[in-house]
Design a protein around this motif. Structure first.
Motif, PDB file in Angstrom:
ATOM      1  N   GLN A  42       0.868  -1.158   0.099  1.00 24.63           N
ATOM      2  CA  GLN A  42       0.142   0.038   0.100  1.00 24.63           C
ATOM      3  C   GLN A  42       1.042   1.274   0.016  1.00 24.63           C
ATOM      4  O   GLN A  42       0.603   2.264  -0.675  1.00 24.63           O
ATOM      5  N   HIS A  43       1.974   1.089   0.874  1.00 30.01           N
ATOM      6  CA  HIS A  43       2.908   2.296   0.933  1.00 30.01           C
ATOM      7  C   HIS A  43       3.356   2.616  -0.370  1.00 30.01           C
ATOM      8  O   HIS A  43       3.795   3.610  -0.903  1.00 30.01           O
ATOM      9  N   ALA A  44       4.004   1.358  -1.023  1.00 29.47           N
ATOM     10  CA  ALA A  44       4.544   1.492  -2.406  1.00 29.47           C
ATOM     11  C   ALA A  44       3.803   2.177  -3.511  1.00 29.47           C
ATOM     12  O   ALA A  44       3.930   3.004  -4.455  1.00 29.47           O
ATOM     13  N   HIS A  45       2.266   1.614  -3.390  1.00 31.75           N
ATOM     14  CA  HIS A  45       1.320   2.184  -4.583  1.00 31.75           C
ATOM     15  C   HIS A  45       1.104   3.585  -4.107  1.00 31.75           C
ATOM     16  O   HIS A  45       0.947   4.345  -5.047  1.00 31.75           O
ATOM     17  N   SER A  46       1.200   4.048  -2.764  1.00 36.49           N
ATOM     18  CA  SER A  46       0.888   5.502  -2.647  1.00 36.49           C
ATOM     19  C   SER A  46       2.086   6.290  -3.301  1.00 36.49           C
ATOM     20  O   SER A  46       1.768   7.367  -3.583  1.00 36.49           O
ATOM     21  N   GLU A  47       3.281   5.725  -3.268  1.00 37.55           N
ATOM     22  CA  GLU A  47       4.279   6.496  -3.896  1.00 37.55           C
ATOM     23  C   GLU A  47       4.067   6.692  -5.206  1.00 37.55           C
ATOM     24  O   GLU A  47       4.233   7.662  -5.985  1.00 37.55           O
ATOM     25  N   LEU A  48       3.945   5.411  -5.934  1.00 40.90           N
ATOM     26  CA  LEU A  48       3.473   5.367  -7.707  1.00 40.90           C
ATOM     27  C   LEU A  48       2.505   6.068  -7.857  1.00 40.90           C
ATOM     28  O   LEU A  48       2.597   7.146  -8.704  1.00 40.90           O
ATOM     29  N   VAL A  49       1.068   6.253  -7.012  1.00 40.04           N
ATOM     30  CA  VAL A  49       0.126   6.951  -7.533  1.00 40.04           C
ATOM     31  C   VAL A  49       0.440   8.576  -7.093  1.00 40.04           C
ATOM     32  O   VAL A  49      -0.037   9.419  -7.758  1.00 40.04           O
ATOM     33  N   GLY A  50       1.296   8.463  -6.231  1.00 40.53           N
ATOM     34  CA  GLY A  50       1.605  10.153  -5.506  1.00 40.53           C
ATOM     35  C   GLY A  50       2.185  10.963  -6.635  1.00 40.53           C
ATOM     36  O   GLY A  50       2.050  12.028  -6.787  1.00 40.53           O
ATOM     37  N   MET A  51       2.702  10.134  -7.793  1.00 43.24           N
ATOM     38  CA  MET A  51       3.431  10.774  -8.871  1.00 43.24           C
ATOM     39  C   MET A  51       2.603  11.705  -9.732  1.00 43.24           C
ATOM     40  O   MET A  51       2.778  12.662 -10.516  1.00 43.24           O
ATOM     41  N   LEU A  52       1.134  11.156  -9.600  1.00 44.67           N
ATOM     42  CA  LEU A  52       0.320  11.760 -10.607  1.00 44.67           C
ATOM     43  C   LEU A  52      -0.130  13.151 -10.398  1.00 44.67           C
ATOM     44  O   LEU A  52      -0.188  13.929 -11.288  1.00 44.67           O
ATOM     45  N   PRO A  53      -0.517  13.249  -9.118  1.00 43.77           N
ATOM     46  CA  PRO A  53      -1.037  14.789  -8.843  1.00 43.77           C
ATOM     47  C   PRO A  53       0.102  15.809  -8.887  1.00 43.77           C
ATOM     48  O   PRO A  53      -0.253  17.002  -9.422  1.00 43.77           O
ATOM     49  N   GLU A  54       1.208  15.511  -8.780  1.00 46.33           N
ATOM     50  CA  GLU A  54       2.403  16.293  -8.910  1.00 46.33           C
ATOM     51  C   GLU A  54       2.825  16.441 -10.395  1.00 46.33           C
ATOM     52  O   GLU A  54       3.081  17.362 -11.049  1.00 46.33           O
ATOM     53  N   GLY A  55       2.888  15.347 -11.114  1.00 48.62           N
ATOM     54  CA  GLY A  55       3.246  15.150 -12.678  1.00 48.62           C
ATOM     55  C   GLY A  55       2.359  15.998 -13.262  1.00 48.62           C
ATOM     56  O   GLY A  55       2.552  16.581 -14.365  1.00 48.62           O
ATOM     57  N   ASN A  56       0.984  16.245 -12.919  1.00 49.06           N
ATOM     58  CA  ASN A  56       0.287  17.044 -13.487  1.00 49.06           C
ATOM     59  C   ASN A  56       0.591  18.731 -13.534  1.00 49.06           C
ATOM     60  O   ASN A  56       0.092  19.317 -14.413  1.00 49.06           O
ATOM     61  N   ARG A  66      11.601  25.550 -10.728  1.00 51.21           N
ATOM     62  CA  ARG A  66      10.471  24.938  -9.921  1.00 51.21           C
ATOM     63  C   ARG A  66      10.236  23.689 -10.843  1.00 51.21           C
ATOM     64  O   ARG A  66      10.018  22.775 -10.026  1.00 51.21           O
ATOM     65  N   LYS A  67      10.401  23.810 -12.056  1.00 45.17           N
ATOM     66  CA  LYS A  67      10.429  22.557 -13.077  1.00 45.17           C
ATOM     67  C   LYS A  67      11.091  21.473 -12.731  1.00 45.17           C
ATOM     68  O   LYS A  67      10.947  20.314 -12.330  1.00 45.17           O
ATOM     69  N   SER A  68      12.604  21.935 -12.618  1.00 46.79           N
ATOM     70  CA  SER A  68      13.707  21.058 -12.202  1.00 46.79           C
ATOM     71  C   SER A  68      13.465  20.378 -10.876  1.00 46.79           C
ATOM     72  O   SER A  68      13.423  19.064 -10.645  1.00 46.79           O
ATOM     73  N   ILE A  69      13.034  21.374  -9.931  1.00 46.15           N
ATOM     74  CA  ILE A  69      12.764  20.697  -8.545  1.00 46.15           C
ATOM     75  C   ILE A  69      11.589  19.573  -8.693  1.00 46.15           C
ATOM     76  O   ILE A  69      11.607  18.412  -8.111  1.00 46.15           O
ATOM     77  N   LEU A  70      10.598  20.043  -9.341  1.00 45.02           N
ATOM     78  CA  LEU A  70       9.229  18.997  -9.278  1.00 45.02           C
ATOM     79  C   LEU A  70       9.614  17.728 -10.189  1.00 45.02           C
ATOM     80  O   LEU A  70       9.205  16.812  -9.490  1.00 45.02           O
ATOM     81  N   PRO A 116      -7.848  16.364  -6.188  1.00 48.99           N
ATOM     82  CA  PRO A 116      -7.182  17.004  -7.164  1.00 48.99           C
ATOM     83  C   PRO A 116      -6.180  18.120  -6.877  1.00 48.99           C
ATOM     84  O   PRO A 116      -6.480  18.879  -5.818  1.00 48.99           O
ATOM     85  N   THR A 117      -5.425  18.463  -7.790  1.00 50.42           N
ATOM     86  CA  THR A 117      -4.176  19.318  -7.736  1.00 50.42           C
ATOM     87  C   THR A 117      -4.626  20.659  -8.568  1.00 50.42           C
ATOM     88  O   THR A 117      -4.414  20.739  -9.958  1.00 50.42           O
ATOM     89  N   LEU A 118      -5.437  21.719  -8.088  1.00 56.62           N
ATOM     90  CA  LEU A 118      -6.021  22.953  -8.938  1.00 56.62           C
ATOM     91  C   LEU A 118      -4.957  23.765  -9.077  1.00 56.62           C
ATOM     92  O   LEU A 118      -5.300  24.339 -10.352  1.00 56.62           O
ATOM     93  N   SER A 119      -4.212  24.176  -8.503  1.00 53.87           N
ATOM     94  CA  SER A 119      -3.567  25.454  -8.790  1.00 53.87           C
ATOM     95  C   SER A 119      -2.261  25.008  -8.324  1.00 53.87           C
ATOM     96  O   SER A 119      -1.750  24.200  -7.523  1.00 53.87           O
ATOM     97  N   TRP A 120      -1.033  25.912  -8.571  1.00 57.12           N
ATOM     98  CA  TRP A 120       0.252  25.861  -8.301  1.00 57.12           C
ATOM     99  C   TRP A 120       0.181  25.932  -6.729  1.00 57.12           C
ATOM    100  O   TRP A 120       1.329  25.232  -6.609  1.00 57.12           O
ATOM    101  N   ALA A 121      -0.478  26.556  -6.188  1.00 57.64           N
ATOM    102  CA  ALA A 121      -0.097  26.473  -4.601  1.00 57.64           C
ATOM    103  C   ALA A 121      -0.486  25.019  -4.219  1.00 57.64           C
ATOM    104  O   ALA A 121      -0.020  24.874  -3.034  1.00 57.64           O
ATOM    105  N   ASP A 122      -1.282  24.332  -4.890  1.00 56.71           N
ATOM    106  CA  ASP A 122      -1.345  22.899  -4.275  1.00 56.71           C
ATOM    107  C   ASP A 122       0.013  22.229  -3.997  1.00 56.71           C
ATOM    108  O   ASP A 122       0.226  21.386  -3.412  1.00 56.71           O
ATOM    109  N   MET A 123       0.831  22.621  -5.147  1.00 59.79           N
ATOM    110  CA  MET A 123       2.265  21.795  -5.199  1.00 59.79           C
ATOM    111  C   MET A 123       3.177  22.344  -3.757  1.00 59.79           C
ATOM    112  O   MET A 123       3.649  21.556  -3.429  1.00 59.79           O
ATOM    113  N   GLY A 124       2.679  23.575  -3.280  1.00 62.24           N
ATOM    114  CA  GLY A 124       3.196  23.806  -2.061  1.00 62.24           C
ATOM    115  C   GLY A 124       2.604  23.202  -1.072  1.00 62.24           C
ATOM    116  O   GLY A 124       3.340  22.481  -0.153  1.00 62.24           O
TER     117      GLY A 124
END
Lengths: 318, 95
Positions: A42-56, A66-70, A116-124
């Motif tokens: 479950q923990h591994a899946h969270s890391e994997l799925v966790g890439m999606l909202p930020e990949g967005n 910011r792009k390099s960091i992300l 969902p990650t709707l705005s840039w502040a969501d990355m923060g």
């Protein structure tokens, strides 16, 4: 003469109590093995799925920095997933089995990624709050009783603090910017605060597995203990940023030396766990698509490896 | 699931010249070349290494934890193998 013969299970518990780590080939109760496979995968899946909202947000990051960091952060999440899948595999499951369970919906991952990650502040907020909560969960796991899991977590924790700091920096930059930027930061905090508190899992009274997991030292703190720590950590940080956490009940309690805070909306929590969050379907579909569209790559790599091995063999026979 | 999984590889990293390779974890790859490339991406993103070994996991043979007593206990009562077993007079230097 009376002999004190310990059962295998008692011997196992004695090793746990003495803080001796359990390693892959050691005897362990089936339930311990199953619990670990479930938790680590479950923990591994969270890391994997966790890439999606930020990949967005990679293509829309506001600057090259910011792009390099992300990009680096998302790559780290992939790495964390791999460390954890490897740890789970030492318990006798396979990578394909774990991924099949994720794709079929049988295995869970952290519900936070179904928002969902709707705005840039969501990355923060994802870095500052979500990774902040993850760190609180993960630091005690560096001392978890199963060796490969603990070692994977040491590696993860080393990399995670960069994630939180870059998130805080995004928030700080927005909060020191134009009023619109600060409003964007506050709006993101309003959306992420409660889901982040839910990351620690159900209240202790509704968490039937906690007691056994604590006894096996898979878990070191209860869900409510970690949630309290998180609130105590984060309220002053929000104040520093000039932001307000969206909970009117947040108040310093002098007697407890901790913050009081309101009740999590458990109906929402269980609803998202059951698959009805805003992004459950989209996230899972993205994973399934990636898996299916990558099938030809996996096949081609195997065919290529077989061809090369055949050539080597022919060469050494000649 | 008919497709075959990529084999599992154990990864060993030398963190700097002069130190030995240390086991860091494992990963899946189709062959050794890919295993080394993947190990670079997974295990050395922050300058953790200057050299990588990969070994297919099926080639690792390990001792059995159930044999630990018979295997390691004989060393227990041979304290004379340690320098602290011997008494050296205070006046003797450089020993």
């Amino acid at each position: 003469m009376e002999t004190l013969e310990l059962t295998q299970e008692e011997q196992f518990q004695a090793r746990i109590d003495a803080d001796v780590r359990i390693e892959p080939k050691d005897w362990m109760p089936e339930a311990y093995r199953k619990t670990l496979i479930r938790q680590i995968s479950q923990h591994a899946h969270s890391e994997l799925v966790g890439m999606l909202p930020e990949g967005n947000w990679i293509t829309r990051a506001p600057s090259l920095k910011r792009k390099s960091i992300l990009l680096a952060k998302v790559q780290d999440e992939a790495g964390h997933g791999l460390y954890l899948y490897s740890a789970a595999e030492t318990l006798g499951t396979t990578r394909d089995q774990m991924l099949a369970d994720l794709h079929s919906g049988k295995a869970k991952y952290s519900s936070i990624f179904n928002y969902p990650t709707l705005s840039w502040a969501d990355m923060g907020c994802v870095g500052w709050l979500v990774d902040g909560a993850a760190i609180l969960n993960q630091v005690p796991l560096c001392r978890t009783s199963y060796g490969p899991y603990a070692r994977a977590m040491v590696r993860v924790c080393k990399e995670e603090s960069f994630h939180q700091r870059q998130g805080f920096e995004i928030m700080q930059t927005l909060c020191e910017g134009a009023p619109e930027q600060k409003a964007m930061a506050q709006e993101a905090l309003n959306r992420w605060w409660w889901p982040t508190l839910m990351m620690f899992g159900p209240a202790d009274a509704d968490s039937p597995n906690t007691e056994q997991s604590m006894k096996w030292r898979i878990k070191r703190f209860t869900n409510d203990e970690l949630r309290q720590k998180f609130v105590d950590m984060m309220v002053p940080q929000a104040e520093f940023l000039g932001l307000t956490v969206p909970d009117e009940k947040v108040q310093w309690n002098e007697a407890r030396q901790a913050y009081d805070f309101g009740e999590v909306n458990w109906e929402e929590f269980w609803n998202v766990v059951k698959g009805n969050g805003l992004c459950n379907q989209e996230r899972l579909q993205a994973r399934v698509d990636a898996w299916e569209e990558g099938a030809w790559v996996r096949e081609a790599a195997l065919a290529h490896a077989a061809k090369r091995a055949g050539r080597e063999l022919a060469k050494s026979a000649a | 699931m008919t497709q075959q999984e990529w084999p599992l590889w154990e990864v060993f990293i030398r963190s700097k010249q002069g130190l030995d390779h240390k086991h860091v974890g494992s990963l899946h790859a189709a062959d050794a070349t890919m295993a080394i490339q993947n190990a670079r991406d997974v295990y050395t993103r922050r300058l953790e290494g200057v050299s990588i070994w990969v070994v297919e996991s099926t080639h690792v043979h390990a001792s059995n934890p159930d044999d630990a007593a018979a295997f390691y206990e004989p060393a227990n009562d041979k304290i004379y193998r340690h320098p602290t077993f011997y008494q050296v007079p205070d006046s003797i230097k450089h020993m």
